[in-house]
Design an enzyme around this catalytic site. Structure first.
Site, PDB file in Angstrom:
ATOM      1  N   LYS A 179     -12.759  -0.245   6.345  1.00 35.23           N
ATOM      2  CA  LYS A 179     -11.719   0.598   5.719  1.00 35.23           C
ATOM      3  C   LYS A 179     -11.383   1.739   6.662  1.00 35.23           C
ATOM      4  O   LYS A 179     -12.272   2.463   7.112  1.00 35.23           O
ATOM      5  CB  LYS A 179     -12.209   1.182   4.388  1.00 35.23           C
ATOM      6  CG  LYS A 179     -11.174   2.115   3.744  1.00 35.23           C
ATOM      7  CD  LYS A 179     -11.631   2.610   2.388  1.00 35.23           C
ATOM      8  CE  LYS A 179     -12.352   3.930   2.434  1.00 35.23           C
ATOM      9  NZ  LYS A 179     -11.489   5.100   2.661  1.00 35.23           N
TER      10      LYS A 179
ATOM     11  N   ASP B  79      -6.328   2.291   4.001  1.00 38.58           N
ATOM     12  CA  ASP B  79      -6.388   3.151   2.813  1.00 38.58           C
ATOM     13  C   ASP B  79      -5.456   4.351   2.993  1.00 38.58           C
ATOM     14  O   ASP B  79      -5.898   5.447   3.315  1.00 38.58           O
ATOM     15  CB  ASP B  79      -7.858   3.588   2.647  1.00 38.58           C
ATOM     16  CG  ASP B  79      -8.100   4.483   1.445  1.00 38.58           C
ATOM     17  OD1 ASP B  79      -7.264   4.494   0.525  1.00 38.58           O
ATOM     18  OD2 ASP B  79      -9.145   5.161   1.431  1.00 38.58           O
ATOM     19  N   LEU B  80      -4.152   4.127   2.800  1.00 40.29           N
ATOM     20  CA  LEU B  80      -3.166   5.197   3.014  1.00 40.29           C
ATOM     21  C   LEU B  80      -2.623   5.763   1.703  1.00 40.29           C
ATOM     22  O   LEU B  80      -1.903   6.756   1.714  1.00 40.29           O
ATOM     23  CB  LEU B  80      -2.010   4.692   3.891  1.00 40.29           C
ATOM     24  CG  LEU B  80      -2.396   4.234   5.308  1.00 40.29           C
ATOM     25  CD1 LEU B  80      -1.159   3.751   6.070  1.00 40.29           C
ATOM     26  CD2 LEU B  80      -3.096   5.334   6.082  1.00 40.29           C
ATOM     27  N   LYS B  81      -2.917   5.123   0.583  1.00 38.89           N
ATOM     28  CA  LYS B  81      -2.568   5.642  -0.753  1.00 38.89           C
ATOM     29  C   LYS B  81      -1.122   6.127  -0.842  1.00 38.89           C
ATOM     30  O   LYS B  81      -0.851   7.309  -1.110  1.00 38.89           O
ATOM     31  CB  LYS B  81      -3.502   6.797  -1.145  1.00 38.89           C
ATOM     32  CG  LYS B  81      -4.987   6.439  -1.172  1.00 38.89           C
ATOM     33  CD  LYS B  81      -5.811   7.590  -1.729  1.00 38.89           C
ATOM     34  CE  LYS B  81      -7.283   7.314  -1.775  1.00 38.89           C
ATOM     35  NZ  LYS B  81      -7.941   7.340  -0.453  1.00 38.89           N
ATOM     36  N   LEU B  82      -0.178   5.210  -0.672  1.00 39.71           N
ATOM     37  CA  LEU B  82       1.239   5.598  -0.702  1.00 39.71           C
ATOM     38  C   LEU B  82       1.657   6.087  -2.097  1.00 39.71           C
ATOM     39  O   LEU B  82       1.202   5.542  -3.117  1.00 39.71           O
ATOM     40  CB  LEU B  82       2.117   4.416  -0.282  1.00 39.71           C
ATOM     41  CG  LEU B  82       2.321   4.241   1.229  1.00 39.71           C
ATOM     42  CD1 LEU B  82       1.036   3.880   1.931  1.00 39.71           C
ATOM     43  CD2 LEU B  82       3.391   3.198   1.508  1.00 39.71           C
TER      44      LEU B  82
ATOM     45  N   ASP C 272       5.462   7.660  -3.394  1.00 45.14           N
ATOM     46  CA  ASP C 272       6.795   8.218  -3.116  1.00 45.14           C
ATOM     47  C   ASP C 272       7.788   7.478  -4.014  1.00 45.14           C
ATOM     48  O   ASP C 272       7.377   6.701  -4.880  1.00 45.14           O
ATOM     49  CB  ASP C 272       7.123   8.037  -1.610  1.00 45.14           C
ATOM     50  CG  ASP C 272       8.069   9.120  -1.093  1.00 45.14           C
ATOM     51  OD1 ASP C 272       9.052   9.450  -1.803  1.00 45.14           O
ATOM     52  OD2 ASP C 272       7.843   9.626   0.008  1.00 45.14           O
ATOM     53  N   ILE C 273       9.073   7.691  -3.815  1.00 46.69           N
ATOM     54  CA  ILE C 273      10.040   6.978  -4.651  1.00 46.69           C
ATOM     55  C   ILE C 273       9.995   5.483  -4.287  1.00 46.69           C
ATOM     56  O   ILE C 273       9.630   5.123  -3.157  1.00 46.69           O
ATOM     57  CB  ILE C 273      11.472   7.538  -4.503  1.00 46.69           C
ATOM     58  CG1 ILE C 273      11.961   7.449  -3.062  1.00 46.69           C
ATOM     59  CG2 ILE C 273      11.542   8.972  -5.018  1.00 46.69           C
ATOM     60  CD1 ILE C 273      13.447   7.761  -2.895  1.00 46.69           C
ATOM     61  N   PRO C 274      10.338   4.625  -5.255  1.00 50.03           N
ATOM     62  CA  PRO C 274      10.165   3.183  -5.033  1.00 50.03           C
ATOM     63  C   PRO C 274      10.793   2.664  -3.736  1.00 50.03           C
ATOM     64  O   PRO C 274      10.158   1.896  -3.006  1.00 50.03           O
ATOM     65  CB  PRO C 274      10.838   2.561  -6.266  1.00 50.03           C
ATOM     66  CG  PRO C 274      10.634   3.584  -7.340  1.00 50.03           C
ATOM     67  CD  PRO C 274      10.760   4.918  -6.645  1.00 50.03           C
ATOM     68  N   ASN C 275      12.019   3.079  -3.431  1.00 45.53           N
ATOM     69  CA  ASN C 275      12.688   2.543  -2.238  1.00 45.53           C
ATOM     70  C   ASN C 275      11.931   2.896  -0.952  1.00 45.53           C
ATOM     71  O   ASN C 275      11.780   2.069  -0.049  1.00 45.53           O
ATOM     72  CB  ASN C 275      14.124   3.073  -2.173  1.00 45.53           C
ATOM     73  CG  ASN C 275      14.895   2.455  -1.017  1.00 45.53           C
ATOM     74  OD1 ASN C 275      14.989   1.234  -0.920  1.00 45.53           O
ATOM     75  ND2 ASN C 275      15.407   3.293  -0.125  1.00 45.53           N
TER      76      ASN C 275
ATOM     77  N   THR D 216     -11.420  10.388  -7.692  1.00 46.97           N
ATOM     78  CA  THR D 216     -12.680  10.862  -8.278  1.00 46.97           C
ATOM     79  C   THR D 216     -12.861  12.362  -8.089  1.00 46.97           C
ATOM     80  O   THR D 216     -13.739  12.971  -8.682  1.00 46.97           O
ATOM     81  CB  THR D 216     -13.890  10.098  -7.691  1.00 46.97           C
ATOM     82  OG1 THR D 216     -13.732  10.010  -6.288  1.00 46.97           O
ATOM     83  CG2 THR D 216     -13.993   8.712  -8.278  1.00 46.97           C
TER      84      THR D 216
ATOM     85  N   GLN E 171     -20.923  12.851  -2.947  1.00 42.59           N
ATOM     86  CA  GLN E 171     -20.595  11.929  -4.036  1.00 42.59           C
ATOM     87  C   GLN E 171     -21.420  12.301  -5.264  1.00 42.59           C
ATOM     88  O   GLN E 171     -22.615  12.559  -5.168  1.00 42.59           O
ATOM     89  CB  GLN E 171     -20.912  10.474  -3.628  1.00 42.59           C
ATOM     90  CG  GLN E 171     -20.040   9.947  -2.494  1.00 42.59           C
ATOM     91  CD  GLN E 171     -18.655   9.517  -2.961  1.00 42.59           C
ATOM     92  OE1 GLN E 171     -18.223   9.854  -4.063  1.00 42.59           O
ATOM     93  NE2 GLN E 171     -17.957   8.795  -2.104  1.00 42.59           N
TER      94      GLN E 171
ATOM     95  N   GLY F  43     -19.662   4.097   3.168  1.00 43.33           N
ATOM     96  CA  GLY F  43     -19.429   4.842   4.407  1.00 43.33           C
ATOM     97  C   GLY F  43     -20.718   5.313   5.023  1.00 43.33           C
ATOM     98  O   GLY F  43     -21.438   4.564   5.680  1.00 43.33           O
ATOM     99  N   ARG F  44     -21.050   6.583   4.766  1.00 43.75           N
ATOM    100  CA  ARG F  44     -22.185   7.221   5.446  1.00 43.75           C
ATOM    101  C   ARG F  44     -23.536   6.525   5.315  1.00 43.75           C
ATOM    102  O   ARG F  44     -24.312   6.573   6.277  1.00 43.75           O
ATOM    103  CB  ARG F  44     -22.261   8.695   5.017  1.00 43.75           C
ATOM    104  CG  ARG F  44     -21.102   9.500   5.618  1.00 43.75           C
ATOM    105  CD  ARG F  44     -20.830  10.772   4.868  1.00 43.75           C
ATOM    106  NE  ARG F  44     -20.287  10.495   3.533  1.00 43.75           N
ATOM    107  CZ  ARG F  44     -20.019  11.430   2.637  1.00 43.75           C
ATOM    108  NH1 ARG F  44     -20.236  12.690   2.916  1.00 43.75           N
ATOM    109  NH2 ARG F  44     -19.519  11.098   1.456  1.00 43.75           N
TER     110      ARG F  44
END
Ligand code: C5P
Length: 232
Positions: A32, A59-62, A64-67, A119, A190, A210-211
């Site tokens: 990731k 893992d960019l977690k977009l 924004d508006i749909p277009n 989270t 965490q 991860g760690r």
């Protein structure tokens, strides 16, 4: 659906990432990468990982508006990532647009996941800042259902929520779960953690670790242990 361990490679640049992968020897883990590495290195980092034989969760977690999301996803579709994500808070219309954009690529479509609630957001922030007055569990379940209705493949959630998401959205709807620690390990920042073995029992489809692997004295042994305990 096969279970797998995804290694969260939160490194600042390509050199540290490659040095880490070299320490895993012949293993070609599912990796990731997030905003830090992607913004630092650009799309080339995905191609590099693919050329090393790794699968990639971008893992960019977009959100924004749909277009805009649709057009961005059409670009990401051709990078060769195996899994990408959006925020479910962008609404069902945005998630449907994301799926449409992602399906326009020339290769196999990457899996598309939704982040339900971060989270780092607690019940107090949900109510006092976002003015969402429902309990967190209900919000997560509803957002997962929205993602399912939009045609997405699954959600990123806590392993503690995996069973509820599967109950609401079906066993085939993927749960990708961070917050994994070995029982004797340090939880660090965490708060709500589960061991690989417990996450397996809870029904997680993929654990994101991860760690406990990247900062281990012997990353190859830590990775092998995660695979043994989670995948079997
Ligand atoms: O090092 P650690 O195992 O805590 O890494 C977990 C990874 O999963 C990090 O990349 C973190 O940003 C990500 N993540 C998380 N909790 C979420 C979503 C993503 O810990 N809800």
């Amino acid at each position: 659906m096969g279970k797998d361990v995804i290694v969260a490679c939160d490194f600042p640049g390509r050199e540290k990432l490659e040095a880490f992968l070299d320490r895993l020897g012949a293993e070609k883990p599912y990796v990731k990468i997030g905003m830090e590495l992607f913004y630092a290195e650009g799309p080339e980092i995905v191609r590099l990982l693919k050329s090393r034989g790794c699968r990639v969760f971008l893992d960019l977690k977009l959100h924004d508006i749909p277009n805009t999301v649709k057009r961005a996803m059409a670009v990401l579709a051709d990078l060769g990532a195996d899994m990408v994500n959006v925020h479910a808070a962008g609404t069902r219309a945005m998630m449907e647009a994301a799926l449409e954009g992602l399906s326009a690529g020339s290769g196999p479509r990457p899996l598309l996941l939704a982040v339900t609630q971060l989270t780092s957001t607690d019940q107090t922030a949900l109510e006092t800042e976002l003015l969402i007055r429902e309990p967190m569990e209900r919000v997560v379940e509803k957002y997962a259902k929205n993602a399912r209705a939009a045609g997405l493949d699954g959600v990123v959630c806590s392993p503690l929520e995996a069973a509820a998401v599967h109950a609401a959205c079906g066993r085939g709807f993927l749960t990708v779960t961070p917050g994994v620690r070995f029982p004797e390990g340090d939880a660090g920042d965490q708060k709500r953690v589960m061991s690989p073995l417990k996450a397996r029992e809870a029904g997680s489809d993929y654990i994101v670790v991860g760690r406990p692997i990247t900062a281990a004295p012997d990353p190859a042994a830590a990775y092998a242990r995660c695979i043994r305990e989670f995948v079997g």
